[in-house]
Design an enzyme around this catalytic site. Structure first.
Site, PDB file in Angstrom:
ATOM      1  CD  GLU A   1      -2.446   1.342   2.701  1.00 55.58           C
ATOM      2  OE1 GLU A   1      -3.110   2.298   2.863  1.00 55.58           O
ATOM      3  OE2 GLU A   1      -2.688   0.269   3.332  1.00 55.58           O
ATOM      4  CG  ASP A   2       1.372   2.965   3.020  1.00 56.06           C
ATOM      5  OD1 ASP A   2       0.511   3.490   2.445  1.00 56.06           O
ATOM      6  OD2 ASP A   2       1.238   2.668   4.296  1.00 56.06           O
TER       7      ASP A   2
END
Length: 765
Positions: free
Chosen positions: A112-113
């Site tokens: 996700e990051d």
């Protein structure tokens, strides 16, 4: 209770680097300054303490990969972002989970990051870990209309991932727990949103999975954020009460332990106090003050086996008076989250109310850690999810809930039903054959019927509770024996039941059955429209031929086509043209006076009385005919009228008398006109809507005389409105229900015969 865990030295951190974890028997570890981050060897040692065969190389690679992937990213507190997945992993090591779960915790934010991809994680760490990480990844680039919709979609993805591997839930709960512990660094608006979401979804989900300690901490952290003043007041009162009763608590513990020891039982007695959020909700629910609560302190009695639990119960009940209504046996009847224990309250030493929970060591582990307490997480043998299916009621409930709620029509509906399923306490009821059905508190017979089987719910028409007839809306109590009475004549429940049902399963099933019934009505109407067109145009209709034309109509099935025709989305002529490309649509021919004087009726819809039988006309049997039919809104129609049907897209057919002035509005849309005819069974008469306008003398009792005439002639008044035309006369507009035109005419003639009535006319809407 919770204890603080201090991290090994490496990186300066603010207060969010401290994690509070459930008090479990974990191996002793060196106390180190809070300002340092846990190193690789610390993580490996924590896992090795409960799993000597841990894959150290895998843990080391995951540690290094996650640290490099997050690089210089920081959290709102200013700490390196990598401290967050590391703390999540630490929480899970206290739960003694397997290597794959610990690695997934370290990697859970990488997709996700960071620039990491699922394919890369699969390649380096294997498909199992990749699937766990993917299940935890939030939806990206998803444009939804509301925050609730986005929250619901994320929750839906999480729950579906849990269905594949429940370890996703354990990592997610640990992730949320650490985020809640560090919430003070988040902006105020986001802080409240996160706390509300935690209280709405994650804390109840942890409770449903039996993870009581985690639920309590999530609730208290949310409570402290959402209502700091109330939290502080409860904590101050709680601390003062604890200090005041410190000696009493020790005395009760020692007296209980001595009493068991004197009777040859080896017991461990632990005193504990309720959590602030639990106390606050009880005060609100019962509308009482803090001083009026009598069960703030409770005592757990841990016994070697189940037999000793019941022996301990006998000792307690024969030594001290029992408080009536406070005994519950969750050993013989476990909760759906696998919780097992005996609850009782007695007037114990010092005339104090003593709340006891008696259980075994294994039961205590499951009560605190829930599904995380099952041994198959730690031995690495078999699939955790497959084993859970057989051994965990909590996971069985979760999978069942996912199956029901995943059919919700939209994200907000999914979220609403999920909250319904997560929150409620339970009542236990029985079928006549003795099968136990667990339901949320305040559930009724409708919920019970759907819990037994969807078909039972859909066909339910009545019930017996403990042998006595009772309405389907009756609220159920613990121990009720419920018999659901069904009828084959009812294939779909009334849509109003959705407002009565409590459980998400019942609501979803009612909504689904209602949608199916409506679709079937439209499909039935569409089939009749198509068949009559083919009959009128002398074309041959066959389902097989239509099946070959489905691509041209952009529909997946014949039923989809017929439902679309019934809703007015597709014209019957389009179906004919798809099956017969050479088909030419009939031109509408006007009959009757010119526009402006009376409605011009297309030749295909000249109307029929109840004595005529137009072969291609659709039979009308009333509102309950199985077709989506309604009658002209401002006057209705009754058997005996010449009638015509107007198709309204998305609504079905509206039946108008042929003399209705409202038909002028449809003169330019001949494709919406349908041949219809009355098909009334004289053996089972039905009522139909009509409207009359009565002008009567304004004097006392005039309305009563009008109503009496209608009642004496078996008419039913559905609605009535009054207006004053002059000081001497009142105009009544009355909506009636009558059997046919002859019945309506008789009522009108009798009203005209009354001296108080100046005029009566039928209204043709």
């Amino acid at each position: 209770m919770a204890v603080s865990r201090q991290s090994p030295p490496q990186i300066q951190a603010a207060s969010d680097s401290v994690a509070v974890v459930p008090q479990q028997p974990v191996p002793a570890r060196a106390k180190t300054p809070r300002s340092r981050m846990m190193r690789q060897y610390d993580l490996v040692e924590r896992v090795r303490s409960y799993n000597p065969n841990t894959n150290e190389d895998l843990l080391n690679r995951a540690y290094v990969y996650a640290m490099k992937a997050h690089g210089s990213q920081t959290r709102a507190s200013g700490d390196p972002y990598f401290t967050h997945p590391l703390e999540v992993a630490a929480i899970l090591t206290d739960l003694k989970l397997d290597d794959a779960t610990i690695v997934a915790a370290l990697l859970h934010d990488t997709i996700e990051d960071t620039e990491a991809t699922r394919a890369e994680i699969d390649q380096i760490f294997g498909h199992e870990i990749g699937a766990l990480v993917e299940g935890l990844t939030k939806l990206k680039r998803l444009e939804l209309v509301s925050r609730e919709a986005k929250q619901a979609e994320n929750l839906r993805k999480l729950l579906l991932a849990i269905a594949d591997d429940v370890r996703v839930l354990l990592v997610k709960l640990a992730d949320r727990l650490h985020n809640m512990r560090t919430l003070e660094f988040v902006p105020e608006a986001s802080r409240r949103r996160i706390a509300e979401e935690t209280l709405d979804i994650y804390a109840p989900l942890a409770g449903r999975m039996g993870m009581q300690e985690m639920r309590e901490e999530l609730e208290d952290l949310s409570f402290r954020t959402l209502d700091a003043d109330a939290y502080n007041v409860v904590m101050q009162r709680l601390d003062a009460l604890t200090e005041r009763n410190r000696n009493l608590i020790s005395e009760i513990e020692s007296q209980l332990a001595k009493k068991f020891r004197d009777n040859g039982l080896s017991a461990r007695v632990i005193g504990r106090r309720k959590k602030p959020f639990s106390i606050w909700t009880k005060m609100e629910r019962k509308s009482v003050g803090f001083e009026q609560l009598s069960d703030i302190f409770g005592f757990r009695v841990i016994m070697p086996n189940v037999e000793c639990c019941y022996r301990a119960l006998g000792i307690v009940h024969t030594t001290w008076p029992v408080v009536p209504g406070r005994f519950k046996d969750y050993i013989s009847t476990p909760k759906q989250n696998d919780y097992r224990s005996i609850h009782t309250t007695v007037i114990g030493p010092g005339q104090q109310r003593v709340e006891l929970q008696i259980r075994t060591e294994d039961m205590d582990q499951i009560a605190e850690l829930g599904i995380a307490a099952h041994a198959f997480y730690k031995d690495g043998i078999g699939s955790p999810t497959e084993l859970l299916k057989r051994e965990s009621n909590a996971f069985a409930w979760l999978r069942h809930t996912i199956g029901i709620l995943s059919e919700s029509a939209n994200p907000e509906e999914f979220l609403e039903h999920t909250k319904l399923e997560l929150f409620h306490d339970q009542v236990f009821c029985f079928t006549p054959k003795g099968k136990l059905i667990a339901l949320p508190r305040h559930a009724n017979v409708i919920d019970f019927a759907y819990a037994v089987h969807t078909d039972v719910g859909n066909s339910a028409v009545g019930s017996k509770i403990n042998g006595k007839f009772a309405p389907l809306s009756s609220e159920l109590q613990n121990g009720d024996e419920v018999e659901v009475l069904t009828s084959d004549a009812q294939s779909a429940p009334p849509s109003a039941w959705e407002g009565l049902a409590v459980t998400g399963k019942a609501r979803a099933a009612i909504r689904r059955a209602t949608r199916t019934a409506v679709r079937d009505q439209y499909a039935g109407l569409g089939r009749r429209i198509v068949e009559r067109l083919f009959e009128r145009t002398k074309l041959e209709y066959a389902d097989d031929k239509l099946k070959g034309a489905l691509p041209r109509l952009a529909r997946a099935s014949i039923d989809d086509v017929m439902a679309a025709v019934g809703r007015g989305e597709i014209k019957a002529s389009d179906v004919a043209r798809a099956m017969y490309p050479d088909y030419k649509e009939e031109r509408a021919v006007r009959y009757g006076p010119k526009k402006g004087t009376a409605p011009a009726v297309p030749a295909a819809a000249k109307g029929a009385t109840d004595t005529q039988r137009v072969p291609s006309a659709i039979p009308i049997r009333g509102i309950n005919s199985g077709l989506p039919v309604k009658f002209a809104p401002n006057g209705g129609a009754v058997p005996g009228d010449r009638i015509v049907g107007i198709v309204t897209p998305g609504e079905g057919i509206t039946i108008y008398p042929i003399q209705s002035p409202a038909l002028k509005d449809f003169e330019e849309e001949p494709e919406r006109w349908l041949d219809v005819r009355w098909d009334v069974d004289e053996g089972t008469p039905q009522r139909f809507p009509a409207r009359i306008r009565v002008e009567n003398v304004n004097e006392p009792g005039s309305l009563a005389q009008v109503a009496t005439v209608i009642a004496e002639h078996d008419g039913n008044i559905d609605n009535i409105s009054m207006s004053r035309r002059s000081p001497d006369f009142t105009e009544l507009t009355i909506d009636l229900e009558v059997y046919d035109l002859k019945h309506l005419s008789a009522i009108i003639n009798q009203l005209r015969a009354k001296a108080i009535v100046a005029r009566v006319d039928r209204v043709n809407g």
